[in-house]
Structures are given as structure tokens and as C-alpha cells.
Write a protein that holds these residues in place. Sequence first.
Motif, PDB file in Angstrom:
ATOM      1  N   ASN A 273       0.818  -1.204   0.000  1.00  0.00           N
ATOM      2  CA  ASN A 273       0.000   0.000   0.000  1.00  0.00           C
ATOM      3  C   ASN A 273       0.860   1.266   0.000  1.00  0.00           C
ATOM      4  OD1 ASN A 273      -2.560   1.033  -0.200  1.00  0.00           O
ATOM      5  ND2 ASN A 273      -2.832   1.277   1.994  1.00  0.00           N
ATOM      6  N   PHE A 274       2.122   1.127  -0.415  1.00  0.00           N
ATOM      7  CA  PHE A 274       3.059   2.245  -0.499  1.00  0.00           C
ATOM      8  C   PHE A 274       3.282   2.949   0.828  1.00  0.00           C
ATOM      9  CE2 PHE A 274       1.275   1.773  -4.826  1.00  0.00           C
ATOM     10  CZ  PHE A 274       2.438   1.359  -5.435  1.00  0.00           C
ATOM     11  N   VAL A 275       3.303   2.190   1.912  1.00  0.00           N
ATOM     12  CA  VAL A 275       3.484   2.834   3.216  1.00  0.00           C
ATOM     13  C   VAL A 275       4.920   3.292   3.453  1.00  0.00           C
ATOM     14  CG1 VAL A 275       1.555   1.956   4.556  1.00  0.00           C
ATOM     15  CG2 VAL A 275       3.577   0.527   4.241  1.00  0.00           C
ATOM     16  N   THR A 276       5.881   2.761   2.725  1.00  0.00           N
ATOM     17  CA  THR A 276       7.246   3.255   2.907  1.00  0.00           C
ATOM     18  C   THR A 276       7.805   3.835   1.609  1.00  0.00           C
ATOM     19  OG1 THR A 276       8.193   1.071   2.477  1.00  0.00           O
ATOM     20  CG2 THR A 276       7.811   1.642   4.763  1.00  0.00           C
ATOM     21  N   ASP A 277       6.952   4.113   0.680  1.00  0.00           N
ATOM     22  CA  ASP A 277       7.426   4.659  -0.592  1.00  0.00           C
ATOM     23  C   ASP A 277       7.772   6.140  -0.426  1.00  0.00           C
ATOM     24  OD1 ASP A 277       7.969   4.017  -3.308  1.00  0.00           O
ATOM     25  OD2 ASP A 277       6.294   5.268  -3.921  1.00  0.00           O
ATOM     26  N   VAL A 278       8.756   6.595  -1.182  1.00  0.00           N
ATOM     27  CA  VAL A 278       9.115   8.022  -1.170  1.00  0.00           C
ATOM     28  C   VAL A 278       9.337   8.460  -2.621  1.00  0.00           C
ATOM     29  CG1 VAL A 278      10.146   8.177   1.128  1.00  0.00           C
ATOM     30  CG2 VAL A 278      11.512   7.348  -0.786  1.00  0.00           C
ATOM     31  N   PRO A 279       9.319   9.766  -2.881  1.00  0.00           N
ATOM     32  CA  PRO A 279       9.465  10.215  -4.261  1.00  0.00           C
ATOM     33  C   PRO A 279      10.728   9.686  -4.936  1.00  0.00           C
ATOM     34  CG  PRO A 279       8.751  12.034  -2.892  1.00  0.00           C
ATOM     35  CD  PRO A 279       9.031  10.890  -1.969  1.00  0.00           C
TER      36      PRO A 279
ATOM     37  N   LYS C 251     -10.294 -10.850  -3.742  1.00  0.00           N
ATOM     38  CA  LYS C 251     -10.392 -10.222  -2.430  1.00  0.00           C
ATOM     39  C   LYS C 251     -10.630 -11.270  -1.346  1.00  0.00           C
ATOM     40  CE  LYS C 251     -13.348  -7.031   0.125  1.00  0.00           C
ATOM     41  NZ  LYS C 251     -14.503  -6.113   0.018  1.00  0.00           N
ATOM     42  N   LYS C 252     -11.512 -12.220  -1.675  1.00  0.00           N
ATOM     43  CA  LYS C 252     -11.822 -13.263  -0.714  1.00  0.00           C
ATOM     44  C   LYS C 252     -10.576 -14.107  -0.421  1.00  0.00           C
ATOM     45  CE  LYS C 252     -15.376 -16.733   0.197  1.00  0.00           C
ATOM     46  NZ  LYS C 252     -16.321 -17.667  -0.446  1.00  0.00           N
ATOM     47  N   MET C 253      -9.824 -14.386  -1.482  1.00  0.00           N
ATOM     48  CA  MET C 253      -8.586 -15.158  -1.314  1.00  0.00           C
ATOM     49  C   MET C 253      -7.612 -14.457  -0.376  1.00  0.00           C
ATOM     50  SD  MET C 253      -7.400 -16.681  -4.926  1.00  0.00           S
ATOM     51  CE  MET C 253      -8.037 -18.209  -5.553  1.00  0.00           C
ATOM     52  N   ALA C 405      -1.755  -0.705  -8.614  1.00  0.00           N
ATOM     53  CA  ALA C 405      -3.147  -0.816  -8.178  1.00  0.00           C
ATOM     54  C   ALA C 405      -3.336  -2.062  -7.309  1.00  0.00           C
ATOM     55  CB  ALA C 405      -4.065  -0.869  -9.398  1.00  0.00           C
ATOM     56  N   VAL C 406      -2.687  -3.165  -7.704  1.00  0.00           N
ATOM     57  CA  VAL C 406      -2.813  -4.397  -6.935  1.00  0.00           C
ATOM     58  C   VAL C 406      -2.180  -4.216  -5.552  1.00  0.00           C
ATOM     59  CG1 VAL C 406      -2.080  -6.805  -6.767  1.00  0.00           C
ATOM     60  CG2 VAL C 406      -2.940  -5.935  -8.924  1.00  0.00           C
ATOM     61  N   ASN C 407      -1.027  -3.571  -5.528  1.00  0.00           N
ATOM     62  CA  ASN C 407      -0.344  -3.319  -4.267  1.00  0.00           C
ATOM     63  C   ASN C 407      -1.253  -2.570  -3.287  1.00  0.00           C
ATOM     64  OD1 ASN C 407       1.500  -2.913  -2.259  1.00  0.00           O
ATOM     65  ND2 ASN C 407       2.828  -1.544  -3.398  1.00  0.00           N
ATOM     66  N   ILE C 408      -1.990  -1.601  -3.822  1.00  0.00           N
ATOM     67  CA  ILE C 408      -2.910  -0.847  -2.970  1.00  0.00           C
ATOM     68  C   ILE C 408      -4.092  -1.722  -2.561  1.00  0.00           C
ATOM     69  CG2 ILE C 408      -4.481   1.139  -2.930  1.00  0.00           C
ATOM     70  CD1 ILE C 408      -2.494   2.425  -5.012  1.00  0.00           C
ATOM     71  N   PHE C 409      -4.604  -2.479  -3.529  1.00  0.00           N
ATOM     72  CA  PHE C 409      -5.796  -3.293  -3.280  1.00  0.00           C
ATOM     73  C   PHE C 409      -5.552  -4.350  -2.203  1.00  0.00           C
ATOM     74  CE2 PHE C 409      -8.528  -6.987  -4.253  1.00  0.00           C
ATOM     75  CZ  PHE C 409      -9.763  -6.391  -4.082  1.00  0.00           C
ATOM     76  N   VAL C 410      -4.364  -4.937  -2.224  1.00  0.00           N
ATOM     77  CA  VAL C 410      -4.069  -6.011  -1.266  1.00  0.00           C
ATOM     78  C   VAL C 410      -4.262  -5.510   0.169  1.00  0.00           C
ATOM     79  CG1 VAL C 410      -2.208  -7.460  -0.337  1.00  0.00           C
ATOM     80  CG2 VAL C 410      -2.543  -7.297  -2.792  1.00  0.00           C
ATOM     81  N   THR C 411      -3.941  -4.241   0.407  1.00  0.00           N
ATOM     82  CA  THR C 411      -4.123  -3.679   1.740  1.00  0.00           C
ATOM     83  C   THR C 411      -5.528  -3.137   1.947  1.00  0.00           C
ATOM     84  OG1 THR C 411      -1.818  -3.049   1.717  1.00  0.00           O
ATOM     85  CG2 THR C 411      -3.196  -2.065   3.406  1.00  0.00           C
ATOM     86  N   GLN C 412      -5.996  -2.358   0.967  1.00  0.00           N
ATOM     87  CA  GLN C 412      -7.256  -1.638   1.182  1.00  0.00           C
ATOM     88  C   GLN C 412      -8.486  -2.460   0.856  1.00  0.00           C
ATOM     89  OE1 GLN C 412      -7.008   2.134  -0.871  1.00  0.00           O
ATOM     90  NE2 GLN C 412      -5.858   2.947   0.861  1.00  0.00           N
ATOM     91  N   LYS C 413      -8.340  -3.396  -0.078  1.00  0.00           N
ATOM     92  CA  LYS C 413      -9.444  -4.268  -0.488  1.00  0.00           C
ATOM     93  C   LYS C 413     -10.680  -3.479  -0.935  1.00  0.00           C
ATOM     94  CE  LYS C 413      -7.860  -8.191   2.202  1.00  0.00           C
ATOM     95  NZ  LYS C 413      -6.908  -7.647   3.188  1.00  0.00           N
TER      96      LYS C 413
END
Lengths: 323, 273, 431
Positions: A273-279, C251-253, C405-413
Motif C-alpha cells: 500500500n506504499f506505506v514506505t514509498d518516497v518520491p 479479495k476473498k482469497m 493498483a494491486v499493491n494498494i488493493f491487497v491492503t485496502q481491499k
Amino acid sequence: METVNVTTTEKATAVPAVRKKRKWTADHWLAAAFLAPSVVLIFLFVYGFIGWTGYVSLSNWNSLVPDWSFAGLKNYLYLFHDFRFQADLRNTLVFTVLFIAAVIVLGQLLAILLDQKLRGESLFRNIFFFPMALSFVVTGVVWQWLFNPSTGVNLFLKPLGLDGKWYTDTNILGGFHWGKIEFGVPVAIVAVVVAAVWQMTGFAVAMYLAGLRAIPDEVREAARMDGATEFQLYWKIILPLLRPITVSVIIIMAHISLKIFDLIYAMTGPGANFVTDVPGVYMFETTFRGNYYANGAAIAIVMLLSVAIFIVPYLISSRKGGS
Amino acid sequence: MARSVWARPFLYALAIAMSVFFLMPVYVMVATSLKPLDEVTLADMWKLPSTIDWSSYATAFDKLAPNFWNSILLVVPATLLSALLGALNGYVLSKWKFKGADTLFTLILFGMFIPYQSILIPLIQFLREIGLYNTIPGLVFVHVVYGIPITTLMFRNFYAAIPDEMIESAKIDGAGFVRIFRYIMLPLSITGFVVVAIWQFTNIWNEFLFAVTITTSDKQPIMVALQNLSGSQIVQWNVQMAGALLAALPTLLVYIFLGKYFVRGLLAGSVKG
Amino acid sequence: MRKKASAWLALALGIGMALSGCSSSNSSSDHAKQGSQKAGEKLEIFSWWTGAGEEDGLKALIKLFQEKYPDIKVENAAVAGGAGTNAKAVLASRMQGNDPPSTFQVHGGAELNEGWVAAGKMEPLNDLYEKEGWMDKFPKALIDMVSKDGNIYSVPVNIHRGNVLWYNKKIFADNGLQPPKTFDEFFQAADKLKAKGITPLALGDKEPWAATHLFENVLLGTLGTENYKKLWTGELSFNDPQVKQAVETFKKMLGYINEDHSSRNWQDAAQLVAEGKAAMYVMGDWVKGYFVNDLKLKVNQDFGYVPVPNTEGKFMVITDTFGLPKGVKNPDDVKKFLAVLGSVEGQDAFNPLKGSIPARIDADPSKYDEYGKQTMQDFKTAELAPSLAHGSAAPEGFVTKVNQAVNIFVTQKDVKTFIDTLASAAAELKK
């Protein structure tokens, strides 16, 4: 350790007023000739290239093949609407604030500690300083393991119930919605801050120590005569005297943290979720991995501006202070 | 000194506690790198190795030796050249000031604070044009150019400490620009050169961004190779730690033997010009 | 006096230059010593094969080539790190600088066609295919993956299968489970395992492509091969209800994966299955090489494999291919190498070591292990689908965006945001 010649430059800059009346000799031409290559190089490779990057950031060059057609502010608009870049801005801000605060507090604490004429002082000093000789890459590789959730410091903290997920933690503390992201303090950043503090605190200690050594003993003696306790002495008298050094520490640490790349790249990467990403990491990946050159250039320009906000006033003020 | 009895022990305890924090990564690095592979498990990372096993060093050295050599080929000329340029610039900007010299100096100085990302894309295009992309000389060139601000700053501050009267009297004796530099400034600059050289050596050795973007595979300096060590295969932590230690060794040695100059460089580079 | 000083200066500069020049002169003088100056141009083979088995495979291939053409000097220009991402970056900058390697590793599909071919950087190889009689030796669908506008641009050397579900045999036996064939069976098994405190599904998405890899398999299983392929041509929108269904399944997975997924890379995640901490793992069949060579596990004894649920009869193809860039000085040598690479002999030298299967359909199955034999069989009959995560389905730029987008989705769902992002990124894809 020797004290620095902070003041000597002022002495030197006072002289030209006298010299200005002298005539411009062949030697002056020679001096200019020796300086010229460096000046040309800097103007070309710093200012020229910044301009070029700015130009790329306004182009459509977002593939393998350069496309110089004018795109206006499209790339910048894209960035500021981009989840990842918004997250980067949040992370950089949080990282910078935590990092600078920790370096200042720890730097002053350790400098004062080293100023107490302890036995083995030089050993302690060397222990606090040596990480500065290391590369951020080495620091990243080692701390990545120390903060790995299934090993490292967690092996000590687990029995105490204090183990954390460290850089894999996706929580945002005190979060509220801002743009596309949740604004707040990403817990994962803390792990990176600890590694950065480990590496850079020595820098601040060295500066504060130089500052402490420059304070005449009479100041302390006078305070003690007036019945000040050691704590009061430091809190009320010494620390305020160190304030100009704090300004330098802030500037130096800020420009390091605003452009940080290698530590994070080696230690965590962008993170979930890009929690440690920086520019710096985003610019590198999007430009050299994804071939979005114009987007990458736009990120670079934003980074430059964020550094310039700190540096330009600092440079101007130190020039004025000098003459 | 008026201190309570418990103050001293407390200070020592604090110093020792902080030392433990600072040395913890070193312990892990050393202990892990000396373990045989089967002892490198997540649960036992803090344990000392049961037997000293140098094989991870052999493996790491095997993989990193060419890059180690690249770094040497990079660092030595880059350090010498940038120190020399810095000395000349510092000399001119401190002893042969002309109108606008300070403004020029400030403009040069700005170059050391910029994020190098902001010049990277043109830089790579440029190096490619002149055929220096993916070469060690190319990287040397880059470090010399972007080293100008810091070395100039250091030498300028350093030379500022040399009294102008010395220069003036030399001029009266008929010495010119070059002669003053050669016979007055240079002999006095040994410390300056040591400080600047150590500083540049450390920085260039440790640098990553230019290295990773300008060089590839067999031309890469040590830090990039270290970062790549995990590669596309099993992460052998003992080898990685041994590699990290090998990569850090030169700068650590410099620090251990010449730490005083290292700290001076750091202060010289961090204080207002 | 002045002279002396400038001489001193020149000397210092000279030393500096000489030292920096060392590195570049070194290699050329070594080269000269070894003779064989005749051809002059080295055959530079560019890849990211530096891992255990793959490096051996490449070396075996080079050895075979050298036996046939001892006069051609070969340079193995492999770039380590990042599962190919480093190498791709290096390649991109070299190609832009008109300094292409003699031949380079590139995934068949969009990475080749929308990348290098579209940029006009590749030579067609139709004549080589004709000459070697390859048109019916590679599956038609595979040749299509390395072709654009009727021209063929590269030679596939190997095939990896992406849609494989690996499972820990012991865990499945202990819990009386059968490997799932459908998503429903998958979730039933997962619930059972979860209740026992075993992580049902391993994931290691420290590098985000690993999560994309899982997602594309769910897409393939949900949409079927035809519609899956249409996503990448813009014929099917990401706003299609089927895509939404796939995202919901994905998402369920994600509710069944190990907690520390983001600190693990694909090998670390595979370890969970090997150690019995996790039961199943969706990953390409390079995992087999890792299980067998690095972790000393036995196929069908310690671990088993089935196609990812709902993808039986489908084959997610990851194929490494080599082509001929425009502007190389020794195109004939390159073609000789490509001919060896595309021969049965060449493919059988490389693939058993690399742990992949040959791209040719007439290779010798006896050289391959149990898994290899069965996969070669499947490859001949299954519907081939290009992998997105590995650059075959869509251009690099799109893949980068999907990974984000997947990287974000895995956390935020957040299903809606995810689909919106995909749909807007897909606007770049050609209609």
C-alpha cells in the motif's frame, strides 16, 4: 577533536573591500581561467540539466521512445492525483519530521553525554560516529533483517509482548482522508526512521560536540557560581547557545531526508500500500523500470523544489551573514 | 564539580546502553556472516555461530570481487581529480576574489544540495552521446562534476584560514597566481587534501543512485552488487551479511584509522560557506 | 617555476585519467590476448539468468553453441537482481543509446511486440523460421505471441507455466483434503485449514508482481481464455461484471493469506509451503526448481501441483525468447545462435537445467522430470493465455500501473477503486 573554523570565512570576506582597488592583473585572468572549467561544468550539469529535466517533465515522453511534444502540466496533474505520489508526499513529510526530531534530540543528548569527560570517551564517540562511514545500502540490508517481523528485534520483544510488524505494518496512525489517501503516520515508516537515525545521528553529535567545545568554560563556571544545577546549566544556558547549530542540523538532515532513496530502496522498497514509498523510489521505478520518463522528470522537479525551499534561503542567508 | 553520587554511574549506563544500540547491527552482521548456512535460521539470529565458518565470505568475495575492483577504479581517480579541482577553486574563491565571486560560489554550492534525480535523465542521455555511459570513466566524470561544490566549499573554508598577509607579502615578492599556490598554499594544504580526500572517498564509495543508473552488470560498483546479491534466488543471509561487511570494510578502515579527518570533513562540509 | 607547477598538474591529471581508463582497457587487452580477432565482434547474450538452475542452463546452451561455432566469441552478459527488472532497465537504456546487445532475453507477447518491435528496434526473423523449418515445430499460438503484423521477431527457448497451485502433500493428507479444482472447492479447503490454524494460501508480494500473478490467475479462472485475452486488447472492459466477480474472488482469497506477505519475496513464500506453515501457493513453475534444487524436496512426495482452480485445460504462458535487435554488427552470428537456441538439441540442453519445458513440441520428454513430462503434454493441448504479470499480455507501462493498483488493493481491499484504476489505466491499451 578540533573545533571548526566557522568564523574564519567572515574574516576572509572582509578583505576584498581593500583589494578591490587593486588593478586586475594577468594573475587575475589566470585565476579566472582556472575557475572557469568548474563554473562551466556546474552551469551545464546542474542548472542546464535541471532545465532539461524540467523540459522533459512538460513533454509526452512516457515510453521507450522519446516524444518531445509539449504536454503542458499533464504529468504534474497526473502525479498529484496519483495515489502513490500522494502517499509519497505523506511519507516524506512524516519521515522528515520524525527523523529530524529524533536526530536533534539524540544528537544533543549524546553530545552532552560525551562532553562529561567520561572515561573511554573516545571509544563511545567512535561507536556513535562509525555508522556515518557506512553506505545507506549496507544500513538498509542490515536493518531490513533486524526489523523483519519474524526475526530480529522481535525475538527480544515478543516475550515482552512488544513485537511489532515494523515495516510490514500497513496501519496509518491518526488517519483521516486526504485526496485519495489516508493521511497520518504510517507505522511502517518508524522502522525506516530508526535505521536512518542510527546512521545519521553521529553527524549531529559531531556538530553539537564541536559547538559545545566552542563554548568557553567561563560560561559554565559563571553559571555554576550562580548556583545553577547541571540540568539548569544545560537546559537554560548551553542548549540555547547551540541553537544556531540546530538550524544547520535541520537543513542538512532535511535535504538528506527529502531526497532519500538508497536506504529505502535497499531496506523496504515501496512497501504494501506504499506505506514506505518516497518520491526518490517512485522516480527511480517509474523512470528506469516503467519508462515513464516525463512522469519521472516531474517527480524529480517536485523533489528539487521541496529541497530548494529549505536550501535557497539558507544559502542566501549564510552569504549575507558572511559579508 | 557539583554532582550527585549517582550521576556518574547513570551517565555510564546511558553511554553503554546507547553503545549497545549502535553496535547491535554490527553484532548481527558479524555473527551471521560467520555462520554456516544451516544455522542461519530466523529463530537463531541472535545466537553466536557454533563454529566459525568463513565460507560465506568466500562466496561473497567471489561474487563481489569484480565490483569491489570497479569501486577502487572509480574512487581513486574521482577522489584525486575532485580534490584537485576543489583546491584550485577554493584557492581562487578565497584568495583571488573578484566582483561576484561570492554569488558565483553560492551558485556552485547549490549543486551539492540538489536531489540528483533532477539531473539524472539528461545526464544519462549526455553520457550515452559521448560514449561514456556504462563505463567507469563515465562514473568518474559524474562524481568529479558533482563533487565540485563540496570540495570547493571545503577548500575555500580551509584556505580562508590562511592569513591573507602571507599572500600579500608573496605578491610583493613577485610571486604570481601559480607560484603562490604551489609554494604557499599546497604545502599548507596537506591536511585539507586528507580531509577532502577521505570525505570524497567515503561518499563516492557509498554512493548508489548514480551507480545503479549509469552502470550495468560487470561495470557496477560494489554497492549495486551488494543490493543485487539477493538476486533472483534464495536469500542467503550469511552471504549477504558477509557481503555487506566486505562492502563496508574500506570506508570503515578509513574511519578507524583516520576518523579525526573524517569528522573534520563532515563539519567542514556542513558549515556555512 | 610556472612550468614546473603545470607539469605537476598535468601529471596528476594524467594519473587520474590513466587509473580511470584502466577498467575499459583491461577487458579489451584480455580480449586481444586470447586471439580470435578475426570476427572482432563478440556475440553478447543478454539475459537475467543468474540464479542457480537458470545460469547452468544458459551456460549449457552457450557450451553447445561453442562446440558448433568455436570461432565465435561469446559473452554472457547476464544482469542480476530483481527477477529481471534490473536487466530490463539496463536493456532499455542500451537500446535507447543504440548500443543493443547481440541478442537479449525478452518475454514473448507485449513486452516484445508493444515494446521493442513497436519502437522499431527489432529485425524480423521470418527467413530464419523458414530456413530452420520451425513453423510447425512451435505451437501456432506461441508463434503469434512473438509476431506482429505478420512478421516473427524472436525465438522462444522455454515455457513456464503460470497457473499452477502448489500444495503441501502432508497437510492435505493429514486433513483429508483433495487439491481444489474450482474456486468453491478452494474456499472450502481454505476454511478447513484456517480452522486448524494453518495458513491456507501463501503469498510473498514484497515485489508487487507476485500479487498480480495471483490476480491474473483468478482473472483467467473467472473469465476463461477468450475473454481474458480480450481484456488486453481493449475488447473487453474492466468494468465488465465478470471482472468484478474475479476481483471479489481475489479479495476473498486475500483473506486466507499469511500476515507477513509483504515482507516475503516469492521464495520466502514458497518456504512457508515447504515448511508446512502454509498449505497452498499460486506461483509459476519456477517454484518447482526452487523446491527441488534449493530446498531438496521431492515432486509428488513433499509437494504436489494442480492447475489453479477453474483453469484446467488452460495454460498461462511465460516464455523467454531471444531476438535480433536492429543495428548489431554481427547479425549472421546472432542468427547462428538463434538457430541453436531454437533447435531440439538446444532446447533440451537448456530446459532440464532451468526447470522449464521446451517451447518446441517435438523435444525429448525423457530428458525431463515427472512434472516436466506432464506439463509438456498439457502444453500441446491446452489453451494458451499470455501472462500479464510477466509482461506478455500488455505493455510494461500498463503492467507497472496494474502492479501499483494491486499493491494498494491487497491492503485496502476496495473493489470499486481498484476496478476504476484498472479501467482508467486500460484506456492506454490499443483498441
